[in-house]
Motif scaffolding. Structure first.
Motif, PDB file in Angstrom:
ATOM      1  N   SER A   1      -3.659   5.486 -12.560  1.00  0.00           N
ATOM      2  CA  SER A   1      -2.717   4.775 -12.235  1.00  0.00           C
ATOM      3  C   SER A   1      -2.479   4.404 -10.618  1.00  0.00           C
ATOM      4  O   SER A   1      -2.160   3.389 -10.376  1.00  0.00           O
ATOM      5  CB  SER A   1      -1.348   4.871 -12.943  1.00  0.00           C
ATOM      6  OG  SER A   1      -1.768   5.123 -14.361  1.00  0.00           O
ATOM      7  N   HIS A   2      -2.328   5.351 -10.056  1.00  0.00           N
ATOM      8  CA  HIS A   2      -2.184   5.430  -8.599  1.00  0.00           C
ATOM      9  C   HIS A   2      -3.241   4.387  -7.864  1.00  0.00           C
ATOM     10  O   HIS A   2      -2.961   3.460  -7.188  1.00  0.00           O
ATOM     11  CB  HIS A   2      -2.272   6.542  -8.008  1.00  0.00           C
ATOM     12  CG  HIS A   2      -1.922   6.771  -6.329  1.00  0.00           C
ATOM     13  ND1 HIS A   2      -0.861   6.505  -5.720  1.00  0.00           N
ATOM     14  CD2 HIS A   2      -3.060   6.936  -5.511  1.00  0.00           C
ATOM     15  CE1 HIS A   2      -1.272   6.444  -4.624  1.00  0.00           C
ATOM     16  NE2 HIS A   2      -2.534   6.944  -4.389  1.00  0.00           N
ATOM     17  N   LEU A   3      -4.714   4.806  -8.246  1.00  0.00           N
ATOM     18  CA  LEU A   3      -5.786   3.930  -7.811  1.00  0.00           C
ATOM     19  C   LEU A   3      -5.550   2.466  -7.939  1.00  0.00           C
ATOM     20  O   LEU A   3      -5.899   1.980  -7.038  1.00  0.00           O
ATOM     21  CB  LEU A   3      -6.875   4.640  -8.383  1.00  0.00           C
ATOM     22  CG  LEU A   3      -7.362   6.111  -8.061  1.00  0.00           C
ATOM     23  CD1 LEU A   3      -8.705   6.344  -8.944  1.00  0.00           C
ATOM     24  CD2 LEU A   3      -7.612   6.030  -6.519  1.00  0.00           C
ATOM     25  N   THR A   4      -4.904   2.131  -9.151  1.00  0.00           N
ATOM     26  CA  THR A   4      -4.760   0.649  -9.249  1.00  0.00           C
ATOM     27  C   THR A   4      -3.956   0.112  -8.185  1.00  0.00           C
ATOM     28  O   THR A   4      -3.829  -1.317  -8.037  1.00  0.00           O
ATOM     29  CB  THR A   4      -4.252   0.125 -10.409  1.00  0.00           C
ATOM     30  OG1 THR A   4      -2.741   0.848 -10.665  1.00  0.00           O
ATOM     31  CG2 THR A   4      -5.026   1.019 -11.716  1.00  0.00           C
ATOM     32  N   LEU A   5      -3.010   0.948  -7.482  1.00  0.00           N
ATOM     33  CA  LEU A   5      -2.105   0.536  -6.443  1.00  0.00           C
ATOM     34  C   LEU A   5      -2.325   0.930  -5.096  1.00  0.00           C
ATOM     35  O   LEU A   5      -1.661   0.588  -4.162  1.00  0.00           O
ATOM     36  CB  LEU A   5      -0.628   1.206  -6.921  1.00  0.00           C
ATOM     37  CG  LEU A   5       0.051   0.638  -8.470  1.00  0.00           C
ATOM     38  CD1 LEU A   5       0.961   1.653  -8.732  1.00  0.00           C
ATOM     39  CD2 LEU A   5       0.407  -0.538  -8.341  1.00  0.00           C
TER      40      LEU A   5
ATOM     41  N   GLY B   1       3.858   2.772  -6.507  1.00  0.00           N
ATOM     42  CA  GLY B   1       2.599   3.256  -5.820  1.00  0.00           C
ATOM     43  C   GLY B   1       2.485   4.864  -5.199  1.00  0.00           C
ATOM     44  O   GLY B   1       1.248   5.255  -5.177  1.00  0.00           O
ATOM     45  N   ASP B   2       3.788   5.116  -4.591  1.00  0.00           N
ATOM     46  CA  ASP B   2       3.677   6.315  -4.066  1.00  0.00           C
ATOM     47  C   ASP B   2       3.794   7.484  -5.180  1.00  0.00           C
ATOM     48  O   ASP B   2       4.107   7.504  -6.158  1.00  0.00           O
ATOM     49  CB  ASP B   2       4.962   6.549  -3.060  1.00  0.00           C
ATOM     50  CG  ASP B   2       4.886   5.772  -1.896  1.00  0.00           C
ATOM     51  OD1 ASP B   2       3.873   5.457  -1.525  1.00  0.00           O
ATOM     52  OD2 ASP B   2       5.912   5.336  -1.296  1.00  0.00           O
ATOM     53  N   VAL B   3       2.933   8.715  -4.553  1.00  0.00           N
ATOM     54  CA  VAL B   3       2.954   9.920  -5.579  1.00  0.00           C
ATOM     55  C   VAL B   3       3.616  11.135  -4.584  1.00  0.00           C
ATOM     56  O   VAL B   3       3.129  11.420  -3.533  1.00  0.00           O
ATOM     57  CB  VAL B   3       1.574  10.304  -5.951  1.00  0.00           C
ATOM     58  CG1 VAL B   3       1.458  11.613  -6.414  1.00  0.00           C
ATOM     59  CG2 VAL B   3       0.535   9.210  -6.580  1.00  0.00           C
TER      60      VAL B   3
ATOM     61  N   SER C   1       0.755  -1.252   0.106  1.00  0.00           N
ATOM     62  CA  SER C   1       0.024  -0.096   0.034  1.00  0.00           C
ATOM     63  C   SER C   1       0.910   1.283   0.076  1.00  0.00           C
ATOM     64  O   SER C   1       2.088   1.199   0.914  1.00  0.00           O
ATOM     65  CB  SER C   1      -1.109   0.159   1.142  1.00  0.00           C
ATOM     66  OG  SER C   1      -0.211   0.101   2.111  1.00  0.00           O
ATOM     67  N   ALA C   2       0.555   2.298  -0.824  1.00  0.00           N
ATOM     68  CA  ALA C   2       1.304   3.651  -0.878  1.00  0.00           C
ATOM     69  C   ALA C   2       1.172   4.038   0.380  1.00  0.00           C
ATOM     70  O   ALA C   2       0.473   4.182   1.174  1.00  0.00           O
ATOM     71  CB  ALA C   2       0.702   4.319  -2.170  1.00  0.00           C
ATOM     72  N   SER C   3       2.408   5.079   0.584  1.00  0.00           N
ATOM     73  CA  SER C   3       2.572   5.933   1.736  1.00  0.00           C
ATOM     74  C   SER C   3       2.395   7.244   1.421  1.00  0.00           C
ATOM     75  O   SER C   3       1.844   8.221   2.164  1.00  0.00           O
ATOM     76  CB  SER C   3       4.004   5.744   2.353  1.00  0.00           C
ATOM     77  OG  SER C   3       4.171   4.375   2.728  1.00  0.00           O
ATOM     78  N   PHE C   4       2.598   7.545  -0.010  1.00  0.00           N
ATOM     79  CA  PHE C   4       2.435   8.960  -0.376  1.00  0.00           C
ATOM     80  C   PHE C   4       1.026   8.896  -1.398  1.00  0.00           C
ATOM     81  O   PHE C   4       1.191   8.197  -2.221  1.00  0.00           O
ATOM     82  CB  PHE C   4       3.584   9.661  -0.701  1.00  0.00           C
ATOM     83  CG  PHE C   4       4.802   9.631   0.103  1.00  0.00           C
ATOM     84  CD1 PHE C   4       4.717  10.763   0.809  1.00  0.00           C
ATOM     85  CD2 PHE C   4       5.522   8.697   0.336  1.00  0.00           C
ATOM     86  CE1 PHE C   4       5.769  10.912   1.975  1.00  0.00           C
ATOM     87  CE2 PHE C   4       6.282   8.802   1.172  1.00  0.00           C
ATOM     88  CZ  PHE C   4       6.806   9.941   1.941  1.00  0.00           C
TER      89      PHE C   4
ATOM     90  N   ARG D   1      -6.507   2.635  -0.227  1.00  0.00           N
ATOM     91  CA  ARG D   1      -7.235   3.934   0.435  1.00  0.00           C
ATOM     92  C   ARG D   1      -7.731   5.010  -0.565  1.00  0.00           C
ATOM     93  O   ARG D   1      -8.837   5.411  -0.094  1.00  0.00           O
ATOM     94  CB  ARG D   1      -5.934   4.398   1.331  1.00  0.00           C
ATOM     95  CG  ARG D   1      -6.159   5.761   1.756  1.00  0.00           C
ATOM     96  CD  ARG D   1      -4.787   6.539   2.006  1.00  0.00           C
ATOM     97  NE  ARG D   1      -4.898   8.014   2.670  1.00  0.00           N
ATOM     98  CZ  ARG D   1      -5.218   9.117   1.820  1.00  0.00           C
ATOM     99  NH1 ARG D   1      -5.205   8.754   0.468  1.00  0.00           N
ATOM    100  NH2 ARG D   1      -5.506  10.267   2.355  1.00  0.00           N
ATOM    101  N   CYS D   2      -7.017   5.354  -1.678  1.00  0.00           N
ATOM    102  CA  CYS D   2      -7.562   6.166  -2.412  1.00  0.00           C
ATOM    103  C   CYS D   2      -8.587   5.774  -3.476  1.00  0.00           C
ATOM    104  O   CYS D   2      -9.536   6.559  -3.647  1.00  0.00           O
ATOM    105  CB  CYS D   2      -6.471   6.852  -3.385  1.00  0.00           C
ATOM    106  SG  CYS D   2      -5.171   7.788  -2.378  1.00  0.00           S
ATOM    107  N   ARG D   3      -8.863   4.451  -3.737  1.00  0.00           N
ATOM    108  CA  ARG D   3      -9.855   3.943  -4.386  1.00  0.00           C
ATOM    109  C   ARG D   3     -11.064   4.074  -3.539  1.00  0.00           C
ATOM    110  O   ARG D   3     -12.178   4.475  -4.090  1.00  0.00           O
ATOM    111  CB  ARG D   3      -9.688   2.547  -4.720  1.00  0.00           C
ATOM    112  CG  ARG D   3      -8.724   2.370  -5.869  1.00  0.00           C
ATOM    113  CD  ARG D   3      -9.203   0.717  -6.398  1.00  0.00           C
ATOM    114  NE  ARG D   3      -9.048  -0.511  -5.438  1.00  0.00           N
ATOM    115  CZ  ARG D   3      -7.768  -0.651  -5.172  1.00  0.00           C
ATOM    116  NH1 ARG D   3      -6.646  -0.506  -5.668  1.00  0.00           N
ATOM    117  NH2 ARG D   3      -7.685  -1.930  -4.298  1.00  0.00           N
ATOM    118  N   SER D   4     -11.185   3.796  -2.220  1.00  0.00           N
ATOM    119  CA  SER D   4     -12.393   3.854  -1.564  1.00  0.00           C
ATOM    120  C   SER D   4     -12.601   5.375  -1.393  1.00  0.00           C
ATOM    121  O   SER D   4     -14.062   5.993  -1.315  1.00  0.00           O
ATOM    122  CB  SER D   4     -12.091   3.382  -0.259  1.00  0.00           C
ATOM    123  OG  SER D   4     -11.233   3.894   0.711  1.00  0.00           O
TER     124      SER D   4
END
Ligand code: ZN
Length: 222
Positions: free
Chosen positions: A30-34, A175-177, A2-5, A37-40
């Motif tokens: 692309s971030h959402l696929t990884l 996965g981090d942004v 799971s991404a941290s940023f 948290r952000c998907r929900s």
């Protein structure tokens, strides 16, 4: 994994409202696929957009602004990107194995399709898409090489697809942004244990400007 940023809440709202430009939307999708948290979070925003639509008064005759809101809410994505695959094991092929589906659609497959152009020693890039002044590029950085400023002092979003890098704010992995604006001084350096591949969007709208986004963000108390 799971991404941290993560992208800012404002960017997620703009994505949920369908008001992002193509390049920025590609990075967020692309971030959402990884990132579960952000998907929900985006699912919540899209539900909010639907409720807002029901509460809006009927569009007056000739009321272009409100009609535009309704049209844009209608156009907002109602389906989420497919869930991420299990991260590839270390033994799996590097090429393309963790490229998010939205990006694969632009590349016509995995990283093997990318036509890299050399910028400097240890640094290659490839344009993925541009929408207006906003561009999404892939960067491939050799181990331990500094990632250059991308010029023109605009806002920038960087999604790690392979390897990692560090700057003053932390250590970014797949996965981090990383989000930077004009005022951010950052000197990212790729990790030393392998090539780092990133999707970077320059002149990204880091703050919400769209009417729909502002309406939704007000309801979400952002
Ligand atoms: Zn996230």
């Amino acid at each position: 994994m799971s991404a941290s940023f993560h992208p800012s809440d404002e960017l997620l709202v703009a994505y949920g409202a369908g008001s992002l430009d193509e390049a920025t939307a590609l990075l967020v999708a692309s971030h959402l696929t990884l990132c579960p948290r952000c998907r929900s979070e985006v699912a919540r925003i899209e539900a909010m957009g639907g409720n807002l639509l029901e509460e809006l008064p009927p569009a007056p005759m000739g009321g272009d602004a409100l009609a535009d809101i309704l049209a844009r809410l209608d156009d907002a994505p109602v389906t989420l990107p497919p869930p991420p695959r299990k991260p590839a094991r270390a033994t799996a092929s590097r090429a393309g194995s963790q490229i998010p589906a939205p990006l694969r659609a632009y590349l016509g497959g995995g990283l093997e399709n990318v036509r890299w152009k050399r910028l400097t020693d240890g640094l290659e890039h490839a344009l993925v898409v541009e929408s207006g002044r906003t561009r999404a590029r892939l960067y491939r950085i050799a181990p331990g090489i500094p990632i250059p400023e991308h010029g023109h002092g605009g806002a920038e979003l960087t999604l790690v697809l392979q390897g990692g890098f560090s700057d003053h704010a932390g250590h970014y992995l797949v996965g981090d942004v990383a989000c930077a604006d004009d005022d951010t001084i950052h000197h990212p350096v790729a990790d030393t244990d392998g090539h780092c591949i990133c999707l970077a969007v320059t002149d990204a709208p880091l703050k919400l400007t769209g009417l729909v986004g502002r309406l939704i963000s007000r309801f979400l108390n952002l």
